[in-house]
Motif scaffolding. Structure first.
Motif, mmCIF file in Angstrom:
data_model
loop_
_atom_site.group_PDB
_atom_site.id
_atom_site.type_symbol
_atom_site.label_atom_id
_atom_site.label_comp_id
_atom_site.label_asym_id
_atom_site.label_seq_id
_atom_site.Cartn_x
_atom_site.Cartn_y
_atom_site.Cartn_z
ATOM 1 N N GLY A 191 115.309 -5.587 45.272
ATOM 2 C CA GLY A 191 114.326 -4.796 46.008
ATOM 3 C C GLY A 191 113.985 -5.418 47.349
ATOM 4 O O GLY A 191 114.508 -6.473 47.723
ATOM 5 N N THR A 192 113.106 -4.750 48.067
ATOM 6 C CA THR A 192 112.604 -5.246 49.346
ATOM 7 C C THR A 192 111.123 -5.597 49.194
ATOM 8 O O THR A 192 110.478 -5.191 48.225
ATOM 9 C CB THR A 192 112.778 -4.191 50.452
ATOM 10 O OG1 THR A 192 112.235 -2.938 49.994
ATOM 11 C CG2 THR A 192 114.242 -3.990 50.797
ATOM 12 N N LYS A 193 110.583 -6.330 50.144
ATOM 13 C CA LYS A 193 109.203 -6.801 50.061
ATOM 14 C C LYS A 193 108.226 -5.773 50.622
ATOM 15 O O LYS A 193 108.360 -5.354 51.775
ATOM 16 C CB LYS A 193 109.046 -8.121 50.826
ATOM 17 C CG LYS A 193 107.685 -8.789 50.634
ATOM 18 C CD LYS A 193 107.498 -9.955 51.565
ATOM 19 C CE LYS A 193 107.033 -9.528 52.927
ATOM 20 N NZ LYS A 193 105.673 -8.948 52.964
ATOM 21 N N PRO A 194 107.230 -5.373 49.844
ATOM 22 C CA PRO A 194 106.179 -4.506 50.384
ATOM 23 C C PRO A 194 105.220 -5.309 51.263
ATOM 24 O O PRO A 194 105.193 -6.549 51.196
ATOM 25 C CB PRO A 194 105.470 -3.988 49.127
ATOM 26 C CG PRO A 194 105.691 -5.057 48.109
ATOM 27 C CD PRO A 194 107.028 -5.681 48.418
ATOM 28 N N ASN A 195 104.429 -4.630 52.050
ATOM 29 C CA ASN A 195 103.530 -5.319 52.980
ATOM 30 C C ASN A 195 102.435 -6.112 52.285
ATOM 31 O O ASN A 195 101.922 -7.084 52.837
ATOM 32 C CB ASN A 195 102.886 -4.303 53.941
ATOM 33 C CG ASN A 195 103.909 -3.691 54.886
ATOM 34 O OD1 ASN A 195 104.888 -4.344 55.252
ATOM 35 N ND2 ASN A 195 103.696 -2.448 55.279
#
Length: 268
Positions: free
Chosen positions: A134-138
């Motif tokens: 996944g990618t990093k949320p803010n």
């Protein structure tokens, strides 16, 4: 210890928690992908029996990209690349682990009905692997997102192992048959998988992998991954547990590299 240019490694003494940071796609890593792609996708034993170009590098890249391009959901694309990157890095950086599963799903290419990756170690023990990407949320740090992915991976592999769904081991045995070229080793692994299928979850070894696609200027901290492992070991259902956290800036660089490789193969 093996190293790959562009990949930094941090780990605890017994290598139960390991962080790989892929700073860039180095020429050495590209060469490893060139060397391993066909074997990872089809299996060494299957390739040894094939006399045509069916398992050629060009055909394998083409099939890889077709499977990737057919996935419309970005999360599925990240998952596909995350699993491939995990397999490449772990297989080449962990000398105690050998992959005995295939990257290509033999049934429906859109849905893998098997363990993500299966390894065997130098003691001939089996390790069942679950990869989450996944990618990093803010609202999370890189380390927080990595541990969240590890938690999801741990829960998913736990469900698979508790359910004891026979098709998982049928597929694992079929993969191993195609992956292991040495007949004696193949026979030994087949017996080990059959025996493992009947064992309780407390007798099974598990690897969980978090693959985070995020700017490597903010890195996953190994201490946090190690703390997550330590807490998990206190209440784990498994025989043994290893945690990997892998970080790379983007997932598209590998795809772009393979498109370039296919173009080079086609023009020759």
């Amino acid at each position: 210890m093996v190293n790959i240019d562009g990949v930094s490694i941090k780990f605890c003494i017994n290598r139960q928690s390991i962080v790989y940071i892929v700073e860039y796609l180095s020429e050495q890593l590209k060469n490893i992908i060139r060397k391993d792609l066909v074997i990872k996708c089809h299996g060494a034993a299957a390739i040894a029996l094939e006399e045509s170009d069916f398992y050629s590098y060009k055909n394998t890249i083409s099939e890889f990209l077709t499977r990737y391009d057919n996935k419309k959901d970005e999360d599925n694309k990240k998952g596909l690349i995350g699993e491939f990157l995990s397999n490449i890095l772990i297989s080449n950086l962990e000398e105690n682990l050998s992959c005995i599963s295939l990257y290509f799903n033999k049934q429906d290419p859109s849905h893998r009905k098997a363990f993500d990756i299966v390894y065997t170690d130098n003691n001939h023990e089996i390790w069942y692997t679950e990869v989450k990407s996944g990618t990093k949320p803010n609202d999370k740090t890189a380390s927080e997102k990595a541990t969240a992915l590890l938690s999801t991976a741990k829960n998913d592999i736990k469900k698979k192992l508790i359910a004891k769904q026979n098709y998982l081991w049928i597929n694992a045995k079929a993969d191993a048959f195609m992956a292991i070229e040495n007949p004696q080793k193949n026979k030994s692994i087949q017996k080990a998988l059959a025996r493992d299928a009947e064992e309780d979850i407390s007798k099974k070894n598990v690897i969980i992998v978090a693959v985070l696609f995020h700017d490597t200027t903010e890195k996953i901290e190994h201490e946090i991954v190690y703390n997550y492992l330590s807490k998990s070991l206190k209440k784990t259902l498994f025989n043994k547990l290893i945690c990997f956290a892998i970080q790379k800036n983007t997932y598209t660089a590998i795809v772009d590299f393979l498109r370039e490789e296919l173009q080079c193969q086609t023009s020759h």
